[in-house]
Design an enzyme around this catalytic site. Sequence first.
Site, PDB file in Angstrom:
ATOM      1  CE1 TYR A  51     -87.931  -9.511  52.999  1.00 45.19           C
ATOM      2  CE2 TYR A  51     -85.961  -8.295  52.367  1.00 45.19           C
ATOM      3  CZ  TYR A  51     -87.248  -8.317  52.866  1.00 45.19           C
ATOM      4  OH  TYR A  51     -87.858  -7.146  53.229  1.00 45.19           O
ATOM      5  NE  ARG A  98     -90.694  -7.596  50.805  1.00 50.09           N
ATOM      6  CZ  ARG A  98     -90.709  -7.349  49.497  1.00 50.09           C
ATOM      7  NH1 ARG A  98     -91.712  -7.781  48.763  1.00 50.09           N
ATOM      8  NH2 ARG A  98     -89.722  -6.696  48.915  1.00 50.09           N
ATOM      9  CE  LYS A 112     -89.530  -0.427  52.909  1.00 51.80           C
ATOM     10  NZ  LYS A 112     -88.280  -0.957  53.499  1.00 51.80           N
ATOM     11  CG  HIS A 134     -91.469  -8.376  56.532  1.00 49.18           C
ATOM     12  ND1 HIS A 134     -92.012  -7.523  55.593  1.00 49.18           N
ATOM     13  CD2 HIS A 134     -90.149  -8.489  56.205  1.00 49.18           C
ATOM     14  CE1 HIS A 134     -91.070  -7.124  54.755  1.00 49.18           C
ATOM     15  NE2 HIS A 134     -89.938  -7.698  55.103  1.00 49.18           N
ATOM     16  CG  HIS A 184     -85.388  -6.541  47.205  1.00 48.86           C
ATOM     17  ND1 HIS A 184     -85.258  -7.845  47.664  1.00 48.86           N
ATOM     18  CD2 HIS A 184     -86.244  -5.937  48.075  1.00 48.86           C
ATOM     19  CE1 HIS A 184     -85.994  -8.008  48.747  1.00 48.86           C
ATOM     20  NE2 HIS A 184     -86.597  -6.872  49.020  1.00 48.86           N
ATOM     21  NE  ARG A 226     -91.225  -3.543  51.383  1.00 44.97           N
ATOM     22  CZ  ARG A 226     -90.790  -3.466  50.131  1.00 44.97           C
ATOM     23  NH1 ARG A 226     -91.679  -3.265  49.143  1.00 44.97           N
ATOM     24  NH2 ARG A 226     -89.507  -3.590  49.847  1.00 44.97           N
TER      25      ARG A 226
END
Length: 303
Positions: free
Chosen positions: A286, A255, A176, A252, A277, A152
Amino acid sequence: MPSVQSPLALYLARLAPSSRLTINYVLQDAADRLGFVDVDLHDIPWHQLQPGHITALVSTLRDDNYAPNTSSLYVNAIRGVMNEAWRQDLISHEHLLKIRSIQAIGGTRLSRGRNIRRTLIKELMDVCAADPRPQGKRDAALIAILYGSGMRKSESVNLNLAQLDFAERSLRVTGKGNRQLIKYAPTWAFDALNDWLQLRRSCLPEGVRDDPFLFNRIRRGSHITRERITKHAIYFIAKQRGRQVGVEIMPHDFRRSFITRVIEEHDLSIAQKLAHHTNISTTVGYDMRDDNERRRVVDRFDL
């Protein structure tokens, strides 16, 4: 005894600095919609909000055609404040459960992102290589790392030299949820990164130590500052370089394209692991393979 902080202050303190800015904006807009137009965010009695207030807020967001994900952001932000209010005994558990029961706008929206094909990445790298300014090598390294590792933009902003392992071609990042992750990038990406770092070191006065971070802000006149690059600058770089090759690109998208390519050339399980993830359904979201790809799949269903 120290004074008890407000639920809002406690909630914001738990967030990363970048998330704090977003949530501040969301809660300010929510407060305006709830009638607290001229009231400071920290002076609003958030704990006095009733389920009906949240329902009305969701209704106004729906009327203004807000996307479901954006509506969820508003609702979750208020839930976060109310969770802290409950911990401070400002509301009952029953009140908290009623607030939690309010749902955001349902549904989904088609992604506005794009899949940047390999040929377009090469064009972007060529554009950067043709730029004689320091920005050329920096932007090439940035694009290479974003696309080559699938990280990211916030992770790339916070990268430090100490987090790199050139021998393993790995980057240790904090993702994250404050999770430490190991990401890998191909040889060509680390070559571009090394070119940038060598240029940066060559511009330093003799005896001056290198910067601890990876990417610098570069001001007009090609002056490499001793300041870390910002997320806004990465957004500007992606837009500027994209326009040079005739497309609109968001940071983004690199990614998204990384994950899509892994799904295409390997499988969904590997893509989930490389994207870090927790839920594989997030990885599925995605997948940016275009309509032509899906048509070709359907066309193979011959009788």
